[in-house]
Scaffold this active site. Structure first.
Site, PDB file in Angstrom:
ATOM      1  N   ASP A 105       3.506   7.589  -4.993  1.00  0.00           N
ATOM      2  CA  ASP A 105       2.197   8.042  -4.510  1.00  0.00           C
ATOM      3  C   ASP A 105       1.561   7.051  -3.548  1.00  0.00           C
ATOM      4  O   ASP A 105       1.039   7.433  -2.508  1.00  0.00           O
ATOM      5  CB  ASP A 105       1.241   8.357  -5.683  1.00  0.00           C
ATOM      6  CG  ASP A 105       1.030   7.178  -6.638  1.00  0.00           C
ATOM      7  OD1 ASP A 105       1.712   6.141  -6.499  1.00  0.00           O
ATOM      8  OD2 ASP A 105       0.180   7.302  -7.550  1.00  0.00           O
ATOM      9  N   ASP A 108       0.470  -0.243  -2.866  1.00  0.00           N
ATOM     10  CA  ASP A 108      -0.767  -1.020  -2.774  1.00  0.00           C
ATOM     11  C   ASP A 108      -0.386  -2.496  -2.591  1.00  0.00           C
ATOM     12  O   ASP A 108      -0.183  -2.957  -1.481  1.00  0.00           O
ATOM     13  CB  ASP A 108      -1.569  -0.748  -4.053  1.00  0.00           C
ATOM     14  CG  ASP A 108      -2.924  -1.426  -4.068  1.00  0.00           C
ATOM     15  OD1 ASP A 108      -3.466  -1.716  -3.001  1.00  0.00           O
ATOM     16  OD2 ASP A 108      -3.445  -1.661  -5.183  1.00  0.00           O
ATOM     17  N   ASP A 164      -5.065   9.209  -9.643  1.00  0.00           N
ATOM     18  CA  ASP A 164      -6.144   9.254 -10.621  1.00  0.00           C
ATOM     19  C   ASP A 164      -7.057   8.046 -10.540  1.00  0.00           C
ATOM     20  O   ASP A 164      -6.699   7.001 -10.003  1.00  0.00           O
ATOM     21  CB  ASP A 164      -5.570   9.326 -12.042  1.00  0.00           C
ATOM     22  CG  ASP A 164      -5.013   7.985 -12.502  1.00  0.00           C
ATOM     23  OD1 ASP A 164      -4.234   7.372 -11.748  1.00  0.00           O
ATOM     24  OD2 ASP A 164      -5.377   7.540 -13.609  1.00  0.00           O
TER      25      ASP A 164
HETATM   26  P1  IMP Z   1       1.329  -1.548  -6.457  1.00  0.00           P
HETATM   27  O1  IMP Z   1       2.364  -1.855  -7.502  1.00  0.00           O
HETATM   28  O2  IMP Z   1       0.248  -2.595  -6.410  1.00  0.00           O
HETATM   29  O3  IMP Z   1       1.888  -1.254  -5.097  1.00  0.00           O
HETATM   30  O4  IMP Z   1       0.532  -0.295  -6.950  1.00  0.00           O
HETATM   31  C1  IMP Z   1       1.085   0.912  -7.108  1.00  0.00           C
HETATM   32  C2  IMP Z   1       0.321   1.729  -8.126  1.00  0.00           C
HETATM   33  O5  IMP Z   1      -1.059   1.372  -8.257  1.00  0.00           O
HETATM   34  C3  IMP Z   1       0.329   3.163  -7.672  1.00  0.00           C
HETATM   35  O6  IMP Z   1       1.495   3.828  -8.081  1.00  0.00           O
HETATM   36  C4  IMP Z   1      -0.936   3.693  -8.309  1.00  0.00           C
HETATM   37  O7  IMP Z   1      -0.658   4.155  -9.622  1.00  0.00           O
HETATM   38  C5  IMP Z   1      -1.877   2.537  -8.386  1.00  0.00           C
HETATM   39  N1  IMP Z   1      -2.866   2.556  -7.286  1.00  0.00           N
HETATM   40  C6  IMP Z   1      -2.989   1.650  -6.289  1.00  0.00           C
HETATM   41  N2  IMP Z   1      -3.992   1.962  -5.449  1.00  0.00           N
HETATM   42  C7  IMP Z   1      -4.522   3.123  -5.927  1.00  0.00           C
HETATM   43  C8  IMP Z   1      -5.615   3.981  -5.468  1.00  0.00           C
HETATM   44  O8  IMP Z   1      -6.292   3.757  -4.454  1.00  0.00           O
HETATM   45  N3  IMP Z   1      -5.856   5.088  -6.236  1.00  0.00           N
HETATM   46  C9  IMP Z   1      -5.133   5.397  -7.346  1.00  0.00           C
HETATM   47  N4  IMP Z   1      -4.114   4.632  -7.795  1.00  0.00           N
HETATM   48  C10 IMP Z   1      -3.813   3.500  -7.092  1.00  0.00           C
END
Ligand code: IMP
Length: 179
Positions: A105, A108, A164
């Site tokens: 999705d 981040d 979410d």
């Molecule tokens: P990462 O591991 O920091 O890249 O984050 C990935 C996960 O963080 C995603 O799969 C989401 O579940 C959650 N996430 C990060 N940013 C958002 C946002 O803006 N809205 C909702 N979920 C987010």
């Protein structure tokens, strides 16, 4: 798209991306993937729960034969350098020699993909690429190879279209951003 602000868990969100804008971005990405994987029968590895709506729309538009599997990624405190170990649940398909496309999705910080890609690579696939609906370049903290990005967005919190806020908002057809 709803024109007014909404409230989820006492937090205000304003309309950000409409169904039409999402559809255009997803359709474009599906065309790129279809062209790149022509004749290769890829295995799409959809990361639950956030990617379910994106994956549904994307895969309806991908042409040519492919397989689809849904996985969950569990994080828990561990002993590796990052302090986070990712466990993959639900991957029963044979991965060896396959062309994998992870469907996520949002990327981040990149931590999830930074841990997931090597775990998949350990099973000997022919290739591993990532297809993400959203990418927040300003938040990225790991070097990852992001081949397929539907939309780059600023470092703001978004909900809807599968994403979410504390469990709510996944069913919204449009995407909203925190105000
Ligand atoms: P990462 O591991 O920091 O890249 O984050 C990935 C996960 O963080 C995603 O799969 C989401 O579940 C959650 N996430 C990060 N940013 C958002 C946002 O803006 N809205 C909702 N979920 C987010």
């Amino acid at each position: 798209m709803g024109q007014s602000q909404i409230t989820i868990h006492n937090k205000a969100f304003r309309p950000y991306l409409s169904v039409a804008q999402l559809d255009e971005a997803v359709t474009g990405l599906a065309a790129r993937i279809s062209a790149d994987y022509a004749g290769r029968e890829p295995l799409f590895v959809v990361v639950l729960t956030g990617a379910f709506m994106f994956a549904s729309d994307l895969l309806k538009r991908v042409t040519g034969p492919c397989e689809i599997v849904f996985i969950r990624v569990a994080s828990y405190e561990g002993t590796d350098s990052s302090g986070v170990v990712q466990e993959i649940m639900g991957l029963r398909e044979e991965v060896h020699g396959r062309h994998l496309i992870i469907v996520e999705d949002i990327v981040d910080t990149g931590t999830t993909m930074h841990h997931l890609v090597p775990k998949l690579q350990a099973n000997g696939p022919a290739s591993v690429e990532i297809a993400t609906l959203f990418f927040k370049p300003e938040s990225l903290r790991h070097e990852i190879n992001l081949r397929y990005v539907a939309l780059e967005i600023p470092n703001d919190f978004v909900v809807g279209y599968g994403l979410d806020y504390d469990g709510l908002g996944r069913n919204l057809p449009d995407v909203y951003v925190a105000v």
